[in-house]
Design a protein around this motif. Structure first.
Motif, PDB file in Angstrom:
ATOM      1  N   GLY A  22       3.990  13.811   3.491  1.00 54.21           N
ATOM      2  CA  GLY A  22       3.853  13.417   2.095  1.00 54.21           C
ATOM      3  C   GLY A  22       5.085  12.732   1.539  1.00 54.21           C
ATOM      4  O   GLY A  22       4.989  11.899   0.635  1.00 54.21           O
ATOM      5  N   ALA A  23       6.255  13.060   2.067  1.00 48.11           N
ATOM      6  CA  ALA A  23       7.489  12.421   1.607  1.00 48.11           C
ATOM      7  C   ALA A  23       7.578  10.974   2.084  1.00 48.11           C
ATOM      8  O   ALA A  23       8.103  10.113   1.380  1.00 48.11           O
ATOM      9  CB  ALA A  23       8.704  13.205   2.099  1.00 48.11           C
ATOM     10  N   ASP A  24       7.040  10.694   3.255  1.00 51.30           N
ATOM     11  CA  ASP A  24       7.106   9.344   3.823  1.00 51.30           C
ATOM     12  C   ASP A  24       5.937   8.468   3.383  1.00 51.30           C
ATOM     13  O   ASP A  24       6.074   7.249   3.283  1.00 51.30           O
ATOM     14  CB  ASP A  24       7.116   9.403   5.355  1.00 51.30           C
ATOM     15  CG  ASP A  24       8.350  10.100   5.896  1.00 51.30           C
ATOM     16  OD1 ASP A  24       9.387  10.114   5.206  1.00 51.30           O
ATOM     17  OD2 ASP A  24       8.266  10.624   7.030  1.00 51.30           O
ATOM     18  N   GLU A  25       4.794   9.066   3.153  1.00 54.10           N
ATOM     19  CA  GLU A  25       3.568   8.321   2.837  1.00 54.10           C
ATOM     20  C   GLU A  25       2.994   8.797   1.506  1.00 54.10           C
ATOM     21  O   GLU A  25       1.836   9.176   1.392  1.00 54.10           O
ATOM     22  CB  GLU A  25       2.530   8.505   3.956  1.00 54.10           C
ATOM     23  CG  GLU A  25       3.026   8.158   5.337  1.00 54.10           C
ATOM     24  CD  GLU A  25       3.438   6.691   5.477  1.00 54.10           C
ATOM     25  OE1 GLU A  25       3.047   5.868   4.630  1.00 54.10           O
ATOM     26  OE2 GLU A  25       4.158   6.385   6.441  1.00 54.10           O
ATOM     27  N   LYS A  26       3.828   8.758   0.492  1.00 53.56           N
ATOM     28  CA  LYS A  26       3.487   9.354  -0.808  1.00 53.56           C
ATOM     29  C   LYS A  26       2.216   8.774  -1.430  1.00 53.56           C
ATOM     30  O   LYS A  26       1.309   9.514  -1.811  1.00 53.56           O
ATOM     31  CB  LYS A  26       4.671   9.189  -1.773  1.00 53.56           C
ATOM     32  CG  LYS A  26       4.470   9.861  -3.097  1.00 53.56           C
ATOM     33  CD  LYS A  26       5.713   9.769  -3.958  1.00 53.56           C
ATOM     34  CE  LYS A  26       5.452  10.430  -5.292  1.00 53.56           C
ATOM     35  NZ  LYS A  26       6.636  10.424  -6.141  1.00 53.56           N
ATOM     36  N   LEU A  27       2.115   7.451  -1.531  1.00 52.77           N
ATOM     37  CA  LEU A  27       0.964   6.842  -2.188  1.00 52.77           C
ATOM     38  C   LEU A  27      -0.340   7.139  -1.438  1.00 52.77           C
ATOM     39  O   LEU A  27      -1.351   7.500  -2.053  1.00 52.77           O
ATOM     40  CB  LEU A  27       1.158   5.328  -2.331  1.00 52.77           C
ATOM     41  CG  LEU A  27       0.050   4.596  -3.068  1.00 52.77           C
ATOM     42  CD1 LEU A  27      -0.124   5.149  -4.484  1.00 52.77           C
ATOM     43  CD2 LEU A  27       0.337   3.108  -3.110  1.00 52.77           C
ATOM     44  N   TYR A  28      -0.324   7.008  -0.125  1.00 53.26           N
ATOM     45  CA  TYR A  28      -1.521   7.301   0.669  1.00 53.26           C
ATOM     46  C   TYR A  28      -1.942   8.755   0.458  1.00 53.26           C
ATOM     47  O   TYR A  28      -3.130   9.048   0.251  1.00 53.26           O
ATOM     48  CB  TYR A  28      -1.260   7.026   2.148  1.00 53.26           C
ATOM     49  CG  TYR A  28      -2.485   7.162   3.015  1.00 53.26           C
ATOM     50  CD1 TYR A  28      -3.255   6.048   3.327  1.00 53.26           C
ATOM     51  CD2 TYR A  28      -2.890   8.396   3.518  1.00 53.26           C
ATOM     52  CE1 TYR A  28      -4.395   6.157   4.122  1.00 53.26           C
ATOM     53  CE2 TYR A  28      -4.026   8.516   4.306  1.00 53.26           C
ATOM     54  CZ  TYR A  28      -4.764   7.398   4.603  1.00 53.26           C
ATOM     55  OH  TYR A  28      -5.900   7.521   5.387  1.00 53.26           O
ATOM     56  N   CYS A  29      -1.002   9.681   0.508  1.00 49.93           N
ATOM     57  CA  CYS A  29      -1.317  11.106   0.361  1.00 49.93           C
ATOM     58  C   CYS A  29      -1.820  11.425  -1.052  1.00 49.93           C
ATOM     59  O   CYS A  29      -2.730  12.248  -1.221  1.00 49.93           O
ATOM     60  CB  CYS A  29      -0.109  11.961   0.728  1.00 49.93           C
ATOM     61  SG  CYS A  29       0.295  11.880   2.493  1.00 49.93           S
ATOM     62  N   GLN A  30      -1.257  10.778  -2.068  1.00 48.65           N
ATOM     63  CA  GLN A  30      -1.760  10.964  -3.430  1.00 48.65           C
ATOM     64  C   GLN A  30      -3.200  10.469  -3.543  1.00 48.65           C
ATOM     65  O   GLN A  30      -4.056  11.136  -4.123  1.00 48.65           O
ATOM     66  CB  GLN A  30      -0.869  10.235  -4.434  1.00 48.65           C
ATOM     67  CG  GLN A  30       0.462  10.899  -4.646  1.00 48.65           C
ATOM     68  CD  GLN A  30       1.389  10.080  -5.528  1.00 48.65           C
ATOM     69  OE1 GLN A  30       1.237   8.867  -5.689  1.00 48.65           O
ATOM     70  NE2 GLN A  30       2.373  10.750  -6.108  1.00 48.65           N
ATOM     71  N   ASN A  31      -3.467   9.303  -2.966  1.00 47.81           N
ATOM     72  CA  ASN A  31      -4.834   8.773  -2.991  1.00 47.81           C
ATOM     73  C   ASN A  31      -5.795   9.669  -2.213  1.00 47.81           C
ATOM     74  O   ASN A  31      -6.939   9.862  -2.619  1.00 47.81           O
ATOM     75  CB  ASN A  31      -4.862   7.346  -2.443  1.00 47.81           C
ATOM     76  CG  ASN A  31      -4.226   6.351  -3.388  1.00 47.81           C
ATOM     77  OD1 ASN A  31      -4.006   6.640  -4.559  1.00 47.81           O
ATOM     78  ND2 ASN A  31      -3.914   5.181  -2.879  1.00 47.81           N
TER      79      ASN A  31
END
Length: 157
Positions: free
Chosen positions: A110-119
């Motif tokens: 989640g720290a590296d792929e924040k936007l994808y994980c939020q979506n």
């Protein structure tokens, strides 16, 4: 024995059966989520009816249908916008940690792929009533199940 039955079968307690703090939180949750505006999502070749409210930004959250890029999970209001979306991705970000046959599992930080994980969280909330994590994804690892074909790794779970 009844408690085990209720837990296994997800029997909802009444507010009177809950402690006061839990009852207050449940009433608040029900008030906030009782209005579901997004009735369906299109993801790849699939259109799915949604079950619950999800806190998408207001201009998206009030659409009857959302169009979601199956590669980057970007959400859009119109089918033509999705058709014009030139996504360079063909698999989830992160690293593939398992593959057997047509199935792959990707691990995302989640720290590296924040936007994808939020979506991903916003999409998941459309199908989960009591999901509370949407935006604070940095401390978590996410696992995405994909079906792989000649076009890429399609999210299936």
């Amino acid at each position: 024995m009844k408690r085990k039955h209720d837990e296994i079968n997800h029997v909802q307690k009444t507010y009177e059966d809950m402690d006061p703090t839990t009852a207050l939180l449940e009433k608040e949750h029900e008030k906030v989520t009782k209005n579901k505006f997004i009735n369906a999502v299109t993801l790849g070749q699939y259109e799915m009816n949604t079950w619950y409210f999800s806190p998408y930004p207001e201009e998206y959250g009030r659409c009857a249908k959302l169009y979601i890029c199956e590669w980057c999970l970007k959400y859009m209001q119109h089918a033509r916008t999705l058709a014009q979306h030139a996504c360079p991705h063909r698999q989830p970000p992160g690293r593939e940690i398992y593959r057997k046959g047509k199935l792959s599992v990707y691990e995302l930080d989640g720290a590296d792929e924040k936007l994808y994980c939020q979506n991903l969280c916003l999409l998941a909330k459309l199908f989960l009533d009591h999901k509370t994590l949407y935006f604070d994804v940095e401390p978590f690892l996410f696992y995405v199940l994909c079906e792989v074909d000649q076009h890429g790794a399609h999210v299936v779970g």
